[in-house]
Structure formats: structure tokens, C-alpha cells
Design a protein around this motif. Structure first.
Motif, PDB file in Angstrom:
ATOM      1  N   THR A  62       3.828  11.456   4.273  1.00 42.39           N
ATOM      2  CA  THR A  62       2.696  10.903   5.017  1.00 42.39           C
ATOM      3  C   THR A  62       2.799   9.256   4.867  1.00 42.39           C
ATOM      4  O   THR A  62       2.579   8.629   5.824  1.00 42.39           O
ATOM      5  CB  THR A  62       1.221  11.491   4.455  1.00 42.39           C
ATOM      6  N   THR A  63       3.273   8.908   3.739  1.00 46.04           N
ATOM      7  CA  THR A  63       3.443   7.430   3.675  1.00 46.04           C
ATOM      8  C   THR A  63       4.612   6.931   4.394  1.00 46.04           C
ATOM      9  O   THR A  63       4.431   5.809   5.182  1.00 46.04           O
ATOM     10  CB  THR A  63       3.661   7.128   2.185  1.00 46.04           C
ATOM     11  N   ALA A  64       5.547   7.673   4.442  1.00 49.88           N
ATOM     12  CA  ALA A  64       6.859   7.250   5.262  1.00 49.88           C
ATOM     13  C   ALA A  64       6.215   7.293   6.768  1.00 49.88           C
ATOM     14  O   ALA A  64       6.646   6.397   7.614  1.00 49.88           O
ATOM     15  CB  ALA A  64       8.123   8.349   4.966  1.00 49.88           C
ATOM     16  N   ALA A  65       5.397   8.189   7.282  1.00 51.54           N
ATOM     17  CA  ALA A  65       5.186   8.326   8.661  1.00 51.54           C
ATOM     18  C   ALA A  65       4.234   7.122   9.055  1.00 51.54           C
ATOM     19  O   ALA A  65       4.357   6.366  10.105  1.00 51.54           O
ATOM     20  CB  ALA A  65       4.423   9.471   8.950  1.00 51.54           C
ATOM     21  N   ALA A  66       3.447   6.875   8.050  1.00 50.25           N
ATOM     22  CA  ALA A  66       2.507   5.591   8.173  1.00 50.25           C
ATOM     23  C   ALA A  66       3.339   4.356   8.500  1.00 50.25           C
ATOM     24  O   ALA A  66       2.842   3.318   9.198  1.00 50.25           O
ATOM     25  CB  ALA A  66       1.371   5.376   7.076  1.00 50.25           C
ATOM     26  N   LEU A  67       4.028   4.168   7.429  1.00 49.42           N
ATOM     27  CA  LEU A  67       5.159   2.799   7.707  1.00 49.42           C
ATOM     28  C   LEU A  67       5.981   2.842   8.823  1.00 49.42           C
ATOM     29  O   LEU A  67       6.044   1.637   9.346  1.00 49.42           O
ATOM     30  CB  LEU A  67       6.125   2.783   6.226  1.00 49.42           C
ATOM     31  N   VAL A  68       6.441   3.788   9.315  1.00 47.67           N
ATOM     32  CA  VAL A  68       7.300   3.872  10.546  1.00 47.67           C
ATOM     33  C   VAL A  68       6.351   3.260  11.752  1.00 47.67           C
ATOM     34  O   VAL A  68       6.890   2.812  12.348  1.00 47.67           O
ATOM     35  CB  VAL A  68       7.787   5.352  10.803  1.00 47.67           C
ATOM     36  N   ALA A 128       0.956  -1.349   0.017  1.00 48.11           N
ATOM     37  CA  ALA A 128       0.171   0.031  -0.002  1.00 48.11           C
ATOM     38  C   ALA A 128       0.813   1.311  -0.088  1.00 48.11           C
ATOM     39  O   ALA A 128       0.600   2.331  -0.742  1.00 48.11           O
ATOM     40  CB  ALA A 128      -0.942  -0.057   1.024  1.00 48.11           C
ATOM     41  N   GLY A 129       1.788   1.349   0.840  1.00 46.22           N
ATOM     42  CA  GLY A 129       2.823   2.371   0.883  1.00 46.22           C
ATOM     43  C   GLY A 129       3.489   2.428  -0.536  1.00 46.22           C
ATOM     44  O   GLY A 129       3.641   3.742  -0.765  1.00 46.22           O
ATOM     45  N   GLY A 130       3.848   1.519  -1.153  1.00 49.31           N
ATOM     46  CA  GLY A 130       4.247   1.525  -2.399  1.00 49.31           C
ATOM     47  C   GLY A 130       3.725   2.558  -3.465  1.00 49.31           C
ATOM     48  O   GLY A 130       4.155   3.069  -4.565  1.00 49.31           O
ATOM     49  N   LEU A 131       2.237   2.142  -3.271  1.00 48.94           N
ATOM     50  CA  LEU A 131       1.180   2.938  -4.108  1.00 48.94           C
ATOM     51  C   LEU A 131       1.208   4.255  -3.919  1.00 48.94           C
ATOM     52  O   LEU A 131       1.020   5.174  -4.852  1.00 48.94           O
ATOM     53  CB  LEU A 131      -0.147   2.188  -4.249  1.00 48.94           C
ATOM     54  N   THR A 132       0.965   4.581  -2.726  1.00 47.41           N
ATOM     55  CA  THR A 132       0.784   6.092  -2.118  1.00 47.41           C
ATOM     56  C   THR A 132       1.818   6.767  -2.153  1.00 47.41           C
ATOM     57  O   THR A 132       1.986   7.993  -2.244  1.00 47.41           O
ATOM     58  CB  THR A 132       0.205   5.982  -0.686  1.00 47.41           C
ATOM     59  N   GLY A 147      -5.784   9.187   0.322  1.00 46.42           N
ATOM     60  CA  GLY A 147      -6.305  10.288   0.074  1.00 46.42           C
ATOM     61  C   GLY A 147      -5.649  11.213  -0.426  1.00 46.42           C
ATOM     62  O   GLY A 147      -6.200  11.662  -1.484  1.00 46.42           O
ATOM     63  N   ILE A 148      -4.528  11.668  -0.003  1.00 42.04           N
ATOM     64  CA  ILE A 148      -3.711  12.853  -0.703  1.00 42.04           C
ATOM     65  C   ILE A 148      -3.189  12.305  -2.006  1.00 42.04           C
ATOM     66  O   ILE A 148      -3.248  12.982  -2.812  1.00 42.04           O
ATOM     67  CB  ILE A 148      -2.563  13.058   0.292  1.00 42.04           C
ATOM     68  N   SER A 149      -2.721  11.119  -2.100  1.00 38.66           N
ATOM     69  CA  SER A 149      -2.196  10.437  -3.063  1.00 38.66           C
ATOM     70  C   SER A 149      -3.128  10.492  -4.290  1.00 38.66           C
ATOM     71  O   SER A 149      -2.777  10.463  -5.451  1.00 38.66           O
ATOM     72  CB  SER A 149      -1.668   9.197  -2.962  1.00 38.66           C
ATOM     73  N   LEU A 179      -3.673  -1.222  -7.755  1.00 36.23           N
ATOM     74  CA  LEU A 179      -2.258  -1.663  -8.250  1.00 36.23           C
ATOM     75  C   LEU A 179      -2.344  -2.426  -9.368  1.00 36.23           C
ATOM     76  O   LEU A 179      -1.338  -2.211 -10.130  1.00 36.23           O
ATOM     77  CB  LEU A 179      -1.901  -2.635  -6.897  1.00 36.23           C
ATOM     78  N   LEU A 180      -3.298  -3.117  -9.637  1.00 37.57           N
ATOM     79  CA  LEU A 180      -3.538  -4.105 -10.810  1.00 37.57           C
ATOM     80  C   LEU A 180      -3.772  -3.182 -12.127  1.00 37.57           C
ATOM     81  O   LEU A 180      -3.475  -3.342 -13.234  1.00 37.57           O
ATOM     82  CB  LEU A 180      -4.811  -4.878 -10.789  1.00 37.57           C
ATOM     83  N   ARG A 181      -4.289  -1.704 -11.879  1.00 33.20           N
ATOM     84  CA  ARG A 181      -4.504  -0.922 -13.034  1.00 33.20           C
ATOM     85  C   ARG A 181      -2.977  -0.291 -13.281  1.00 33.20           C
ATOM     86  O   ARG A 181      -3.103   0.618 -14.317  1.00 33.20           O
ATOM     87  CB  ARG A 181      -5.516   0.059 -12.525  1.00 33.20           C
ATOM     88  N   VAL A 182      -2.025  -0.293 -12.585  1.00 37.78           N
ATOM     89  CA  VAL A 182      -0.626   0.355 -12.848  1.00 37.78           C
ATOM     90  C   VAL A 182      -0.133  -0.387 -13.990  1.00 37.78           C
ATOM     91  O   VAL A 182       0.136  -1.696 -13.758  1.00 37.78           O
ATOM     92  CB  VAL A 182       0.129   0.580 -11.639  1.00 37.78           C
TER      93      VAL A 182
END
Length: 222
Positions: A81-87, A70-74, A153-155, A204-207
């Protein structure tokens, strides 16, 4: 990422939250129960407790890869924000194995017909490492999922409804587990998490292979 890897990752994404949703629905005791009550309830439903342990094991195997995917997608649209979520999320879900081991220990004690008082003392006398792991898990997965939902949401990587479900999922779980002890509500909370991650899987599948996810017009400092 190859086509096969994307399909495998997409299939993996909702499995962990869905497994924990079922776990929280069938859990034979309440999170707020004291150790003696936990042991008595597990003794009355050992097969259900065995299912809980297996579902927890599924969560151990799948939740960290899911949040990384999920983080790779956002990340392109909301890097900070993604980095904070993964931390928050990666350490939290990395500790889940210790918590599942506690459930497995109670089940073992019950099946081996150990005195209930002894099993309760074992469940209650938590090693300091496990106690710290519990705090890391609770704080990390509740706050981290909220932050990840914000990053979604942001991404613009997923529809806003999916980001919204992800944001509310874990605060709702906390209320269900600690405030009202409501297993159906807890199932719904983790179900929201699973649906949000399923939306990530679809995105992810649509990328297209070799391309980054589309990025909305937001500040790169997000």
C-alpha cells in the motif's frame, strides 16, 4: 537515521501541506475561473499572488521529502500500500513546480503591465508537457494521499484519527477546488493533510534510533 536527521524530517513533514493550505485560502482566483478572469483577479491582488507563488515554492521543496518520510514510517506494516501511494505521490508533487511557474508567469505579466488579453492567452496556451503535468498532479496527489492514509491506518504507525484525516483531506480539497470553489473549505482540507503529517512527525520522533517502527498484526501483502 540520526537524532538530528529525525528531528529535521519531523519538522519538515507538516510544512508542505500547511503552506498549500494557506495558499488555497488566499489564492485570489478560483480554480474554475477562465484565464481572463484569473488575470483580472491577479491584477487586483498582485501582492497576494506573490505570496501564492512563494507558498507554492515552499510546497515544491517540502512535499516530496514529506511523503517519502511518511512512506518510510508506514512501509514496514503496509509495504504494498505504501509503494502504491509513493508511485502516485512522488511524480505528482514533482510536477508542482510547473504549476507554480504558471502562477508566477501571470504575476510577471501583470506587474510588467502587459495587456490582459496577452497574459490570459499565455496562461491558457499551456505547453503539452504542462498540461500532462496538471493531470499527473491532480490524479496523483488526490488518489495518492488517500492510499497513503490507508497505509497509515493499516500499518498502525499513527493513530487511526490521523490516518482518517489524511484519507479525507484530498477528496475534500477536490470538492472545494472544483465543485464548490470554497477557499475556507480548501484550507480545512489541506489542514487535515497537515495534521495527519504532523502525527507522522510525532510517530517518527518516537521511533528509537536504529529501530524500525512498530508493526501491527496485519498481512504483509497489504
Amino acid at each position: 537515521m540520526s537524532r538530528g536527521a529525525r528531528w529535521l524530517t519531523a519538522a519538515l513533514l507538516p510544512i508542505g501541506p500547511a503552506a498549500i493550505a494557506v495558499l488555497r485560502l488566499v489564492l485570489p482566483y478560483d480554480t474554475t475561473d477562465d484565464a481572463a478572469v484569473v488575470v483580472r483577479k491577479v491584477a487586483a491582488a498582485p501582492d497576494t499572488q506573490s505570496l501564492v507563488v512563494w507558498l507554492g515554492f515552499v510546497g515544491v521543496l517540502t512535499l516530496v521529502p514529506a511523503v517519502l518520510a511518511a512512506g518510510g514510517l508506514t512501509r514496514p506494516g503496509a509495504p504494498r500500500t505504501t509503494a502504491a501511494a509513493l508511485v502516485l505521490l512522488v511524480p505528482a508533487y514533482s510536477t508542482l513546480g510547473l504549476l507554480v511557474a504558471g502562477d508566477a508567469g501571470v504575476l510577471f505579466g501583470v506587474r510588467e503591465h502587459l495587456p490582459e488579453a496577452v497574459v490570459a492567452r499565455l496562461f491558457e496556451a499551456v505547453h503539452p508537457v504542462a498540461a500532462v503535468a496538471g493531470v499527473v498532479f491532480v490524479v496523483g496527489h488526490v488518489a495518492g494521499t488517500v492510499v497513503l492514509g490507508v497505509a497509515m491506518g493499516i500499518s498502525g504507525a499513527v493513530p487511526r484519527w490521523a490516518a482518517g484525516l489524511t484519507v479525507v483531506a484530498q477528496p475534500l480539497h477536490f470538492v472545494a477546488a472544483v465543485v464548490v470553489a470554497g477557499h475556507p473549505l480548501d484550507f480545512a482540507a489541506w489542514g487535515c493533510n497537515a495534521v495527519g503529517f504532523a502525527a507522522v512527525a510525532v510517530a517518527l520522533l518516537r521511533v528509537a534510533p536504529g529501530r524500525k517502527p512498530a508493526r501491527v498484526a496485519v498481512s504483509s501483502s497489504a
